[in-house]
Design a protein around this motif. Structure first.
Motif, short mmCIF file in Angstrom:
data_model
loop_
_atom_site.label_atom_id
_atom_site.label_comp_id
_atom_site.label_asym_id
_atom_site.label_seq_id
_atom_site.Cartn_x
_atom_site.Cartn_y
_atom_site.Cartn_z
N GLU A 48 1.02 -0.97 -3.91
CA GLU A 48 0.92 -1.55 -5.23
C GLU A 48 1.11 -0.13 -6.00
O GLU A 48 1.97 -0.98 -6.91
CB GLU A 48 -0.67 -2.43 -5.53
CG GLU A 48 -1.37 -2.55 -4.56
CD GLU A 48 -3.30 -2.93 -4.77
OE1 GLU A 48 -3.77 -4.40 -4.71
OE2 GLU A 48 -3.69 -1.67 -5.45
N ARG A 77 -3.78 -9.23 1.43
CA ARG A 77 -3.59 -7.99 0.14
C ARG A 77 -2.38 -8.24 -0.16
O ARG A 77 -1.67 -7.68 -1.22
CB ARG A 77 -4.71 -7.31 0.00
CG ARG A 77 -6.14 -7.25 0.47
CD ARG A 77 -6.71 -5.96 0.50
NE ARG A 77 -8.39 -5.89 0.46
CZ ARG A 77 -8.59 -6.47 1.53
NH1 ARG A 77 -7.79 -6.83 2.65
NH2 ARG A 77 -10.14 -6.73 1.33
N ARG A 80 -0.45 -9.01 -3.44
CA ARG A 80 -0.64 -7.98 -5.08
C ARG A 80 0.20 -6.79 -5.09
O ARG A 80 0.14 -5.87 -5.52
CB ARG A 80 -1.93 -7.53 -4.83
CG ARG A 80 -2.96 -8.81 -4.52
CD ARG A 80 -4.71 -7.92 -4.46
NE ARG A 80 -4.84 -6.62 -4.16
CZ ARG A 80 -6.05 -6.05 -3.57
NH1 ARG A 80 -6.76 -6.84 -3.16
NH2 ARG A 80 -6.56 -4.64 -3.99
N THR A 81 1.13 -6.42 -4.30
CA THR A 81 2.30 -5.51 -4.10
C THR A 81 3.68 -6.06 -4.11
O THR A 81 3.97 -7.17 -4.10
CB THR A 81 2.34 -4.35 -2.69
OG1 THR A 81 2.61 -5.23 -1.75
CG2 THR A 81 0.35 -4.83 -2.63
#
Length: 105
Positions: A48, A77, A80-81
């Protein structure tokens, strides 16, 4: 890049150990502490906060359960990066119940 090895007793999170040795000090510290939650969080934080990255996990057909859990954790996830997560595996090495085997529902 990190890889899973065809060991009789796979090293937990082997690909992450390889990646952490590439100047990922916070990630290396989390691995040394041995707390799974801290390790997963440090890996996500690295993706991130860091520059755009290509994360390659090779030979996932030999992955231990912890590495498969890490893959699930990061893949859910990854949006989100600024990273692209790529895994490689040999489908001829997957048994019928292997977690990487696609099951149509």
């Amino acid at each position: 890049m990190g890889a899973c090895d065809a060991l009789f007793t796979p090293r937990p999170l082997a690909p992450l150990h390889d990646i952490a040795r590439q100047n990922k000090k916070a990630l290396l510290a989390a691995i040394a502490a041995g707390n799974r939650e801290a390790i997963f969080t440090a890996a996500l934080d690295e993706l991130e906060r860091g520059p755009p990255a290509l994360v390659v996990l090779e030979d996932m057909h030999w992955a231990d359960d912890a590495t498969l859990d890490l893959f699930k954790f990061l893949s859910r996830r990854i949006h989100r990066t600024h990273a692209l997560l790529v895994i490689t595996y040999r489908d001829d090495e997957l048994g019928p119940r292997h977690p990487l085997r696609f099951r149509a529902r």
